[in-house]
Design a protein around this motif. Structure first.
Motif, short mmCIF file in Angstrom:
data_model
loop_
_atom_site.label_atom_id
_atom_site.label_comp_id
_atom_site.label_asym_id
_atom_site.label_seq_id
_atom_site.Cartn_x
_atom_site.Cartn_y
_atom_site.Cartn_z
N ASN A 1 0.83 -1.21 0.00
CA ASN A 1 0.00 0.00 0.00
C ASN A 1 0.86 1.26 0.00
O ASN A 1 0.47 2.29 -0.57
N ARG A 2 2.04 1.18 0.61
CA ARG A 2 2.90 2.36 0.72
C ARG A 2 3.67 2.65 -0.56
O ARG A 2 3.75 3.80 -1.00
N ILE A 3 4.23 1.62 -1.20
CA ILE A 3 5.11 1.86 -2.35
C ILE A 3 4.41 1.63 -3.69
O ILE A 3 4.93 2.02 -4.73
N GLY A 4 3.24 0.98 -3.70
CA GLY A 4 2.52 0.76 -4.94
C GLY A 4 2.85 -0.57 -5.61
O GLY A 4 3.89 -1.18 -5.35
N LYS A 5 1.96 -1.02 -6.46
CA LYS A 5 2.07 -2.34 -7.08
C LYS A 5 3.31 -2.50 -7.95
O LYS A 5 3.96 -3.55 -7.96
N ASN A 6 3.65 -1.47 -8.73
CA ASN A 6 4.79 -1.61 -9.64
C ASN A 6 6.09 -1.86 -8.88
O ASN A 6 6.83 -2.79 -9.19
N ASP A 7 6.39 -1.01 -7.91
CA ASP A 7 7.64 -1.17 -7.17
C ASP A 7 7.63 -2.44 -6.31
O ASP A 7 8.69 -3.01 -6.04
N TYR A 8 6.46 -2.86 -5.90
CA TYR A 8 6.34 -4.04 -5.04
C TYR A 8 6.50 -5.33 -5.85
O TYR A 8 7.29 -6.20 -5.49
N PHE A 9 5.75 -5.46 -6.93
CA PHE A 9 5.70 -6.72 -7.65
C PHE A 9 6.70 -6.82 -8.80
O PHE A 9 7.21 -7.90 -9.09
N ILE A 10 6.93 -5.71 -9.50
CA ILE A 10 7.80 -5.77 -10.67
C ILE A 10 9.26 -5.87 -10.24
O ILE A 10 9.73 -5.11 -9.41
N TYR A 11 9.96 -6.80 -10.80
CA TYR A 11 11.39 -6.95 -10.53
C TYR A 11 12.17 -6.20 -11.60
O TYR A 11 11.76 -6.13 -12.77
N ASP A 12 13.24 -5.64 -11.22
CA ASP A 12 14.17 -5.01 -12.16
C ASP A 12 15.56 -5.17 -11.58
O ASP A 12 15.81 -4.79 -10.44
N PRO A 13 16.49 -5.75 -12.34
CA PRO A 13 17.82 -6.01 -11.81
C PRO A 13 18.62 -4.76 -11.50
O PRO A 13 19.66 -4.84 -10.87
N PHE A 14 18.12 -3.58 -11.91
CA PHE A 14 18.86 -2.36 -11.68
C PHE A 14 18.33 -1.53 -10.53
O PHE A 14 19.07 -0.77 -9.91
N LYS A 15 17.04 -1.62 -10.20
CA LYS A 15 16.50 -0.74 -9.16
C LYS A 15 15.40 -1.35 -8.30
O LYS A 15 14.96 -0.72 -7.35
N LEU A 16 14.96 -2.56 -8.60
CA LEU A 16 13.90 -3.18 -7.81
C LEU A 16 14.29 -4.60 -7.42
O LEU A 16 13.57 -5.56 -7.64
N ASN A 17 15.47 -4.73 -6.82
CA ASN A 17 15.99 -6.05 -6.47
C ASN A 17 15.67 -6.40 -5.01
O ASN A 17 14.89 -5.74 -4.35
N CYS A 18 16.29 -7.46 -4.51
CA CYS A 18 15.97 -7.94 -3.16
C CYS A 18 16.35 -6.93 -2.09
O CYS A 18 15.65 -6.80 -1.09
N GLN A 19 17.45 -6.21 -2.27
CA GLN A 19 17.86 -5.22 -1.27
C GLN A 19 16.84 -4.10 -1.14
O GLN A 19 16.44 -3.71 -0.04
N ILE A 20 16.40 -3.58 -2.28
CA ILE A 20 15.41 -2.51 -2.28
C ILE A 20 14.09 -2.99 -1.69
O ILE A 20 13.41 -2.26 -0.96
N PHE A 21 13.72 -4.22 -1.99
CA PHE A 21 12.47 -4.77 -1.48
C PHE A 21 12.50 -4.88 0.05
O PHE A 21 11.59 -4.42 0.74
N ILE A 22 13.56 -5.48 0.59
CA ILE A 22 13.67 -5.64 2.05
C ILE A 22 13.73 -4.27 2.71
O ILE A 22 13.10 -4.03 3.76
N LYS A 23 14.45 -3.34 2.12
CA LYS A 23 14.53 -1.98 2.65
C LYS A 23 13.13 -1.36 2.72
O LYS A 23 12.76 -0.77 3.74
N SER A 24 12.35 -1.50 1.66
CA SER A 24 11.01 -0.91 1.62
C SER A 24 10.10 -1.53 2.68
O SER A 24 9.32 -0.83 3.34
N VAL A 25 10.19 -2.84 2.84
CA VAL A 25 9.36 -3.52 3.84
C VAL A 25 9.69 -3.03 5.23
O VAL A 25 8.81 -2.65 6.02
N LEU A 26 10.98 -2.99 5.56
CA LEU A 26 11.38 -2.61 6.91
C LEU A 26 11.14 -1.13 7.19
O LEU A 26 10.78 -0.76 8.32
N GLU A 27 11.33 -0.29 6.18
CA GLU A 27 11.06 1.14 6.37
C GLU A 27 9.60 1.39 6.70
O GLU A 27 9.27 2.33 7.44
N THR A 28 8.71 0.58 6.16
CA THR A 28 7.28 0.74 6.42
C THR A 28 6.97 0.67 7.91
O THR A 28 6.06 1.34 8.41
N PHE A 29 7.77 -0.11 8.65
CA PHE A 29 7.52 -0.31 10.08
C PHE A 29 8.59 0.34 10.96
O PHE A 29 8.67 0.05 12.16
N GLY A 30 9.41 1.21 10.36
CA GLY A 30 10.44 1.89 11.12
C GLY A 30 11.53 0.97 11.62
O GLY A 30 12.16 1.24 12.66
#
Length: 216
Positions: free
Chosen positions: A121-150
């Motif tokens: 809900n915070r980052i939107g469907k594209n950034d959440y579901f779409i993978y991109d080896p340059f900007k939407l990888n596992c590091q960015i995903f985990i970062k986004s999840v954890l940032e949501t909860f501080g």
């Protein structure tokens, strides 16, 4: 190739079973990329990858994931490879080549549904579901999840984040597009088949590509 902007059937089943359960503990985990996969990527780059990795002093690269422990002892993994994925009974933190850290937070304050759906809900469907080896990888995903909860403090960032954008800049231009084609093909096949678990070389290469590229 357009990705599917929804959870796989496997995740839907896991959320139906455990979604309302509170999370007792959250661990961030990382495992080294398989040596054979790294060799394969070195072939794609015609040896450039190995030279750059040594130039910038990177001995190991890691795949990142979360392990959620519920009150009944169930362990669920949550991560992004070529698609967002969850598994039951994850035991990777007990393996010798895997490092895990416990995250500090108020126990039982977050449910499985919260952890999975609030970042969406915070980052939107594209950034959440779409993978991109340059900007939407596992590091960015985990970062986004954890940032949501501080939960993305300096200690966690130092554990999770590998900044290799200098390496990426020096790789031959065709490497990115060759790698992207591999991940596209792998993810597309999984989405058609319902994201079944497949342990093959193409999947491992796609994981590797997703892990190493990060442009901020």
């Amino acid at each position: 190739m357009k990705g599917k902007l929804d959870f796989s059937n496997k995740i839907k089943k896991i959320l139906k079973k455990y979604g309302n359960e509170k999370i007792l503990s959250i661990r961030a985990g990382r495992r080294p990329i398989n040596n054979m996969v790294e060799k394969a990527f070195n072939i794609i780059s015609l040896g450039k990858w190995e030279k750059l990795r040594k130039k910038y002093y990177y001995d190991k690269l890691f795949h990142l994931f979360l392990v959620l422990t519920l009150n009944d002892g169930t362990k669920l993994s949550f991560e992004k490879n070529d698609i967002v994925n969850m598994e039951e009974n994850d035991s990777r933190c007990s393996l010798k080549n895997v490092d895990c850290i416990e995250l500090e937070y108020d126990q039982n304050s977050i449910s499985v549904n919260d952890l999975v759906k609030k970042p969406l809900n915070r980052i939107g469907k594209n950034d959440y579901f779409i993978y991109d080896p340059f900007k939407l990888n596992c590091q960015i995903f985990i970062k986004s999840v954890l940032e949501t909860f501080g939960l993305y403090d300096n200690n966690t960032k130092n554990f999770v984040y590998q900044d290799i954008k200098d390496i990426v800049k020096e790789l031959p231009f065709y490497v990115k597009w060759t790698s992207k084609a591999i991940t596209d093909t792998t993810a597309f096949g999984k989405k058609i088949s319902g994201a079944g678990h497949q342990n093959n070389d193409i999947e491992e290469i796609s994981k590797f590509v997703l892990d190493i590229f990060n442009q901020k």
